[in-house]
Design a protein around this motif. Sequence first.
Motif, PDB file in Angstrom:
ATOM      1  N   GLY A   1       8.245   7.681 -12.802  1.00 24.68           N
ATOM      2  CA  GLY A   1       7.639   8.775 -12.053  1.00 24.68           C
ATOM      3  C   GLY A   1       6.488   9.409 -12.814  1.00 24.68           C
ATOM      4  N   GLU A   2       6.647   9.576 -14.126  1.00 24.37           N
ATOM      5  CA  GLU A   2       5.572  10.158 -14.931  1.00 24.37           C
ATOM      6  C   GLU A   2       4.340   9.257 -14.925  1.00 24.37           C
ATOM      7  N   ARG A   3       4.582   7.930 -14.987  1.00 29.45           N
ATOM      8  CA  ARG A   3       3.448   6.996 -14.949  1.00 29.45           C
ATOM      9  C   ARG A   3       2.719   7.047 -13.601  1.00 29.45           C
ATOM     10  N   LEU A   4       3.474   7.250 -12.530  1.00 29.07           N
ATOM     11  CA  LEU A   4       2.889   7.246 -11.189  1.00 29.07           C
ATOM     12  C   LEU A   4       2.139   8.541 -10.874  1.00 29.07           C
ATOM     13  N   LEU A   5       2.550   9.679 -11.472  1.00 36.82           N
ATOM     14  CA  LEU A   5       2.066  10.980 -11.041  1.00 36.82           C
ATOM     15  C   LEU A   5       0.539  11.099 -11.084  1.00 36.82           C
ATOM     16  N   GLY A   6      -0.071  10.717 -12.192  1.00 42.74           N
ATOM     17  CA  GLY A   6      -1.530  10.837 -12.290  1.00 42.74           C
ATOM     18  C   GLY A   6      -2.257  10.002 -11.252  1.00 42.74           C
TER      19      GLY A   6
ATOM     20  N   MET B   1      12.290  15.473   3.191  1.00 45.95           N
ATOM     21  CA  MET B   1      11.706  15.291   1.867  1.00 45.95           C
ATOM     22  C   MET B   1      12.478  14.222   1.086  1.00 45.95           C
ATOM     23  N   SER B   2      13.806  14.296   1.125  1.00 46.62           N
ATOM     24  CA  SER B   2      14.636  13.321   0.415  1.00 46.62           C
ATOM     25  C   SER B   2      14.413  11.915   0.956  1.00 46.62           C
ATOM     26  N   GLN B   3      14.265  11.807   2.291  1.00 42.51           N
ATOM     27  CA  GLN B   3      14.052  10.496   2.900  1.00 42.51           C
ATOM     28  C   GLN B   3      12.701   9.904   2.467  1.00 42.51           C
ATOM     29  N   GLN B   4      11.689  10.739   2.362  1.00 40.09           N
ATOM     30  CA  GLN B   4      10.366  10.244   1.985  1.00 40.09           C
ATOM     31  C   GLN B   4      10.357   9.754   0.538  1.00 40.09           C
ATOM     32  N   ILE B   5      11.032  10.501  -0.358  1.00 38.63           N
ATOM     33  CA  ILE B   5      11.105  10.063  -1.753  1.00 38.63           C
ATOM     34  C   ILE B   5      11.906   8.760  -1.853  1.00 38.63           C
ATOM     35  N   ALA B   6      12.972   8.656  -1.076  1.00 38.81           N
ATOM     36  CA  ALA B   6      13.773   7.437  -1.092  1.00 38.81           C
ATOM     37  C   ALA B   6      12.945   6.234  -0.620  1.00 38.81           C
ATOM     38  N   ARG B   7      12.118   6.436   0.398  1.00 35.15           N
ATOM     39  CA  ARG B   7      11.260   5.355   0.881  1.00 35.15           C
ATOM     40  C   ARG B   7      10.239   4.942  -0.181  1.00 35.15           C
ATOM     41  N   LEU B   8       9.686   5.928  -0.887  1.00 36.73           N
ATOM     42  CA  LEU B   8       8.706   5.629  -1.929  1.00 36.73           C
ATOM     43  C   LEU B   8       9.366   4.857  -3.070  1.00 36.73           C
ATOM     44  N   GLU B   9      10.563   5.291  -3.454  1.00 37.53           N
ATOM     45  CA  GLU B   9      11.280   4.583  -4.522  1.00 37.53           C
ATOM     46  C   GLU B   9      11.634   3.162  -4.098  1.00 37.53           C
ATOM     47  N   GLU B  10      11.945   2.989  -2.826  1.00 35.38           N
ATOM     48  CA  GLU B  10      12.261   1.650  -2.324  1.00 35.38           C
ATOM     49  C   GLU B  10      11.032   0.745  -2.391  1.00 35.38           C
ATOM     50  N   MET B  11       9.856   1.300  -2.050  1.00 33.35           N
ATOM     51  CA  MET B  11       8.617   0.518  -2.101  1.00 33.35           C
ATOM     52  C   MET B  11       8.290   0.102  -3.539  1.00 33.35           C
ATOM     53  N   ILE B  12       8.506   1.023  -4.489  1.00 31.67           N
ATOM     54  CA  ILE B  12       8.171   0.749  -5.885  1.00 31.67           C
ATOM     55  C   ILE B  12       9.254  -0.080  -6.564  1.00 31.67           C
ATOM     56  N   GLY B  13      10.511   0.116  -6.139  1.00 34.28           N
ATOM     57  CA  GLY B  13      11.620  -0.641  -6.714  1.00 34.28           C
ATOM     58  C   GLY B  13      12.262   0.042  -7.908  1.00 34.28           C
ATOM     59  N   ARG B  14      11.947   1.310  -8.156  1.00 33.87           N
ATOM     60  CA  ARG B  14      12.539   2.048  -9.272  1.00 33.87           C
ATOM     61  C   ARG B  14      12.691   3.512  -8.883  1.00 33.87           C
TER      62      ARG B  14
ATOM     63  N   MET C   1       0.850  -1.190   0.000  1.00 37.93           N
ATOM     64  CA  MET C   1       0.000   0.000   0.000  1.00 37.93           C
ATOM     65  C   MET C   1       0.885   1.239   0.000  1.00 37.93           C
ATOM     66  N   LEU C   2       0.548   2.181  -0.867  1.00 32.27           N
ATOM     67  CA  LEU C   2       1.341   3.398  -0.975  1.00 32.27           C
ATOM     68  C   LEU C   2       0.916   4.404   0.090  1.00 32.27           C
ATOM     69  N   ASP C   3       1.904   4.860   0.858  1.00 28.94           N
ATOM     70  CA  ASP C   3       1.651   5.804   1.943  1.00 28.94           C
ATOM     71  C   ASP C   3       1.300   7.177   1.352  1.00 28.94           C
ATOM     72  N   PRO C   4       0.116   7.735   1.672  1.00 26.09           N
ATOM     73  CA  PRO C   4      -0.256   9.052   1.134  1.00 26.09           C
ATOM     74  C   PRO C   4       0.740  10.143   1.472  1.00 26.09           C
ATOM     75  N   ARG C   5       1.410  10.052   2.609  1.00 28.21           N
ATOM     76  CA  ARG C   5       2.400  11.072   2.959  1.00 28.21           C
ATOM     77  C   ARG C   5       3.558  11.067   1.967  1.00 28.21           C
ATOM     78  N   LEU C   6       3.967   9.877   1.543  1.00 29.71           N
ATOM     79  CA  LEU C   6       5.062   9.788   0.574  1.00 29.71           C
ATOM     80  C   LEU C   6       4.594  10.276  -0.799  1.00 29.71           C
ATOM     81  N   LEU C   7       3.365   9.929  -1.154  1.00 35.68           N
ATOM     82  CA  LEU C   7       2.829  10.391  -2.432  1.00 35.68           C
ATOM     83  C   LEU C   7       2.691  11.910  -2.452  1.00 35.68           C
ATOM     84  N   ARG C   8       2.312  12.495  -1.320  1.00 37.84           N
ATOM     85  CA  ARG C   8       2.185  13.954  -1.262  1.00 37.84           C
ATOM     86  C   ARG C   8       3.537  14.625  -1.478  1.00 37.84           C
ATOM     87  N   ALA C   9       4.588  14.061  -0.907  1.00 38.92           N
ATOM     88  CA  ALA C   9       5.931  14.608  -1.119  1.00 38.92           C
ATOM     89  C   ALA C   9       6.339  14.476  -2.583  1.00 38.92           C
TER      90      ALA C   9
END
Length: 285
Positions: A62-67, A33-46, A1-9
């Motif tokens: 990232g472009e695919r995820l944004l919408g 901010m950098s830590q939150q993006i790193a966590r999101l990238e770790e969850m997605i694997g890219r 599950m994607l954390d909304p806090r990470l998506l907001r960042a």
Amino acid sequence: MLDPRLLRAFVAIADAGSFTAAADRLHMTQSTMSQQIARLEEMIGRDLIDRAARPVRLTVTGERLLGHARRILALQSEALALVAETSGTTSVRIGMPDDIATPEMARVFATFTKRHKEARLDVTTGLRSDLTRRYRAGELDIVVLKEDTPNADAWASFEEPIAWFTAMDAAADLPDPVPLVTFPTGGLYRDAMFERLERERRRWYVAFTSASLRNVLMAIEAGLGLSMLPIDAARGWRIKPLAEFAPEPPVVASLYSWERGGIVGELATEVLDILRKHFAYDQAL
């Protein structure tokens, strides 16, 4: 599950074009901010952001995820707003006979709900036996009951005249046996009708039964049989009092409420005002 806090960042960086500006928008430090993006990238694997670009750019992933991220955040906001809304969250359960659920009563309910947005009125119309059982079991907060004698905890009681009615074009002589239009077992007038005919030594049978007052009135009007009803309920229908029977003793309409205060007590007081006007009008006719 994607954390909304990470998506907001992530969305903030995409909109601002830099970690610093995004951190300022969200009132956090750049390192957070950098830590939150790193966590999101770790969850997605890219990787989601090309950090070497100036201003920073989203990767293809990232472009695919944004919408989708924007839609997830929008849905979260809608859900939070929905659960924070108090309208219709407090149930007030009311029971009354069909003939008491008048347009005037409905207008009282409408005014009450405009004044108390949190209230949801659950109104039940039905027979005395069922309404009494449900009120005493705590399933109804306010109830109006037609009964022979009120209980000690009634807020108020009003006499209601009743009479026998037949179709407007019915023959002067009663048929033998007498056809009856009745409410189901548990209806206030049903047993009284049987008892009266037996005292009169008349044969009878039930020709039509319905829990709906409107259906009972239509059946009498159509000539299906006789019935005992409140005089007020017969107004506007092509039925007439049965002259052959002497007047019946009145019943009483009683108001009961578990609460005297709060929104339940407030609504019960307004229902009582309508009952006073209703029965004062009946007595004036």
